[in-house]
Design a protein around this motif. Sequence first.
Motif, PDB file in Angstrom:
ATOM      1  N   SER A 158       6.982 -24.539  -9.470  1.00 52.42           N
ATOM      2  CA  SER A 158       5.895 -23.691  -9.976  1.00 52.42           C
ATOM      3  C   SER A 158       5.734 -23.920 -11.477  1.00 52.42           C
ATOM      4  CB  SER A 158       6.182 -22.210  -9.678  1.00 52.42           C
ATOM      5  OG  SER A 158       6.319 -21.990  -8.296  1.00 52.42           O
ATOM      6  N   ASP A 202      11.979 -23.088  -6.375  1.00 52.40           N
ATOM      7  CA  ASP A 202      10.648 -22.479  -6.436  1.00 52.40           C
ATOM      8  C   ASP A 202      10.154 -22.391  -7.876  1.00 52.40           C
ATOM      9  OD1 ASP A 202      10.149 -22.132  -3.741  1.00 52.40           O
ATOM     10  OD2 ASP A 202      11.090 -20.149  -3.650  1.00 52.40           O
ATOM     11  N   LEU A 237      17.209 -21.837  -3.665  1.00 54.52           N
ATOM     12  CA  LEU A 237      15.792 -21.737  -3.291  1.00 54.52           C
ATOM     13  C   LEU A 237      14.964 -21.129  -4.416  1.00 54.52           C
ATOM     14  CD1 LEU A 237      15.948 -20.563   0.443  1.00 54.52           C
ATOM     15  CD2 LEU A 237      14.933 -22.676  -0.421  1.00 54.52           C
ATOM     16  N   LYS A 281      11.833 -28.468  -1.826  1.00 56.76           N
ATOM     17  CA  LYS A 281      12.064 -27.199  -1.146  1.00 56.76           C
ATOM     18  C   LYS A 281      12.839 -27.408   0.158  1.00 56.76           C
ATOM     19  CE  LYS A 281       8.164 -24.428  -2.857  1.00 56.76           C
ATOM     20  NZ  LYS A 281       6.956 -23.672  -2.471  1.00 56.76           N
TER      21      LYS A 281
END
Length: 344
Positions: free
Chosen positions: A182, A178, A174, A263
Amino acid sequence: MNNVSTNLTHGFKTALAAVLAYYITTILALDFGYWAVITAVIVMQVYVADSVEMCFYRLSGTLIGAAMGVVVLLVIPKTAFFTGAALFVTVGICSFLTRFNTRYRMAGITVVIVVMTGICVQDVFIFGLYRVLEICIGILCAFLVSVLVLPKRKVDTLRAALERQAKACAERCLILVDAFVSRQQNVEESPVAELVKDVWKNHELLQKASRNESLIYSRKFNENFPLKVSVISRSVEHLRNMVRALNAFDDDGYDIIMAGELKKLAETSGRALVLFVKNEYSTIGDDLEKTISELDDRLGSIRKEGLVRRFDSRKLVQVFSFYSSLLYFADDILTAITSVNREP
């Protein structure tokens, strides 16, 4: 605190095995009962698997050493020179043979015991048998205490390690996803590197548990540990590839159109891995398969729309390297769950 508890338990069990060996040899009125006590202390290990292994090494080494010692006592003249020469040869041979098997160290110890204490006895065979009996009593006491009294099993340690590592893989996956969505941020490599080192210990744990504990605790081996070890090993390798792909980005990244789908895949895959290791995966396989299918469909739509053209060739390779590693991470978990569900 955990290590202190383990050491206290080990100390208690070792002392208990030693006292038990002492009382048995006292009841049997054995002349050299202290060898049983010493053997119990030598054989007793923290884990059942290690104790069983030491029992085997000590027993087989004792038989080999006792046989060599009896032969020496029958053949050599009872003088200091020949006794020293016999010890030199037999102990030297046993020490050399430890390069092939650890049991020969125990054989060397037994040779010394038999030769040094049996130099003046008349019936060498009976003397050798009694020394074997004493050592066997020590082995039996250590084995019984190790297995029956507060046993610490390698199989339990392996199960706990797999559950801990599965949770760590899920959390790290995770974090990496992320960072990827990003605008492809660089990440620390050390957490995954430490996880890789931890996971590689599973192979030794599995080998020792299967070889030395499976017959004693057969019910604890009703799950597919080799498959779980394999899946965790491959999972951390995929995570390491994801880290490498992320850290290959050295400038401003891109907004990822499939951020939500990625995700969701990371979350579903991580949850599936944790549940698979805990044997609680009855429906998670269907959820994971559906998530992978949705991701493939979404990627197909994006490619048809030509949206991947915004990446230059180098960035395209890096993006798809991360994407492929994540997909392999999910596929391996799904394959493992599917294979277990197919088992009768």
